[in-house]
Enzyme design. Structure first.
Site, PDB file in Angstrom:
ATOM      1  CE  LYS A 197      -6.618 -66.406 -57.276  1.00  0.00           C
ATOM      2  NZ  LYS A 197      -6.621 -67.047 -58.617  1.00  0.00           N
ATOM      3  CE  LYS A 249       4.387 -69.234 -38.268  1.00  0.00           C
ATOM      4  NZ  LYS A 249       4.360 -70.427 -39.140  1.00  0.00           N
ATOM      5  CE1 TYR A 308      -8.257 -51.832 -53.188  1.00  0.00           C
ATOM      6  CE2 TYR A 308      -9.665 -50.409 -51.857  1.00  0.00           C
ATOM      7  CZ  TYR A 308      -8.418 -50.736 -52.362  1.00  0.00           C
ATOM      8  OH  TYR A 308      -7.321 -49.963 -52.025  1.00  0.00           O
TER       9      TYR A 308
END
Ligand code: UDP
Length: 325
Positions: free
Chosen positions: A95, A109, A149
């Site tokens: 996550k 952004k 990972y």
């Protein structure tokens, strides 16, 4: 006076994140640290809390991130980073690399900030090309124990390039090779703290497999310098940041053993599943683009790190790996 640059660092209480906080504070920036503390440790940044230009948010970056005011830079360094963590917290590992990166990119952004992501040599998996150049696509097992990972970091690179190309976000991708130094967790299972912890406790040194697998260890100060230069470059493609000085794990164990006055024995344990057989960064890109190469040799770096672990309170040596829920 020019306005201070405002820098957000995720994973701020971790090993690399805390050193980056120190560096950006030293550079005169206002640093905003975020960490959910599942593998980070507030002691790593304790000394910063008294500073006017440091703030800390206890938050999980896999969830929406709100920061008021402007941001110039975002460094996304939050992630479990040890094979024993991946086994215990595989979903969080995925996550933070996926949703955490997406949240940081959305923030970059919105704030028109430049963002650097901490990718990894693990995107090369168990590499079939040696040394690893940035052009190599890797050899990763997506469903193995390290897959959570490796694939999170690969996704991280992919979505970072997408935000760069589609939204025009200024992004930088560092592929970080094995890094060591003060503030690593003694009990995190990584080889450097594992070996040093063993010699300090007078235990045997556990080499996995026959010790012929190789790694190339980079001291944290060199890594931080490389990250700093990459952030300030204008290069958006991935750049390896690591020390090409390659060593077999058996030879590394012998080097650490010498520090203990040769008291510990070297013993062999089974090699973990999908443990990469060799790893060495090709750093020509970093040299050419950033004028960067590591300065601290392993002998010196290991001595500094050994002294750090030795200076910790004795009970730190006997801490069991954290139990996650
Ligand atoms: N390793 C070892 N003994 C230990 C811990 C690790 O021989 O007690 C080996 C491990 O199998 C791997 C290397 O050291 O080949 C580096 O392991 P680490 O977990 O530090 O990093 P990574 O495998 O992600 O490079």
């Amino acid at each position: 006076m020019a306005q201070k640059k405002r820098v957000l660092i995720t994973g701020a209480a971790g090993f690399l994140g805390s050193h980056l906080c120190d560096r950006f504070i030293r550079e005169g920036c206002h640093v905003i640290g975020i960490d959910n503390l599942i593998t980070g440790n507030l002691q790593n940044i304790e000394h910063l809390f008294q500073l006017e230009h440091f703030e800390f948010h206890h938050h999980d970056v896999s969830k929406f991130i709100h920061i008021s005011g402007e941001l110039d830079y975002i460094l996304h360094f939050a992630s479990p980073a040890s094979p024993i963590d991946y086994v215990k917290i595989p979903i969080q590992t995925l996550k933070v690399g996926a949703m955490g990166t997406m949240n940081c990119l959305g923030l970059a952004k919105a704030k028109k900030a430049r963002m650097l992501v901490a990718s990894s040599s693990e995107v090369y998996g168990d590499p079939l090309v040696h040394p690893q150049t940035e052009e190599y696509w890797g050899n990763v097992n997506p469903v193995g124990p390290r897959g959570v990972y490796d694939e999170a970091k690969r996704y991280m690179e992919s979505i970072t390039m997408a935000y760069h190309n589609f939204h025009g976000v200024a992004t930088r991708i560092a592929r970080i090779f094995n890094t060591y130094g003060p503030r690593m967790r003694l009990n995190d299972g990584r080889v450097m703290p594992a070996f040093v912890g063993q010699v300090l406790r007078g235990e045997n040194i556990t080499v996995f497999g026959d010790g012929s697998q190789t790694r190339s260890f980079c001291f944290v100060d060199d890594l931080v310098e490389g990250i700093y230069r990459l952030l300030h470059s204008d290069y958006a493609m991935p750049v390896n940041i690591g020390n090409p000085d390659e060593i077999s794990l058996l030879d590394f164990a012998k080097e650490i053993r010498q520090l203990s006055g040769e008291r510990s024995e070297i013993v062999f344990k089974p090699l973990p599943v999908d443990d990469p057989k060799q790893r060495q960064p090709d750093i020509n890109k970093a040299k050419q683009l950033l004028g960067w190469e590591p300065k601290i040799d392993r002998k010196e770096g290991v001595r500094i790190t050994y002294n750090y672990f030795k200076s910790l309170p004795a009970e730190a040596l006997y801490l069991q790996p954290k139990v996650f829920n």
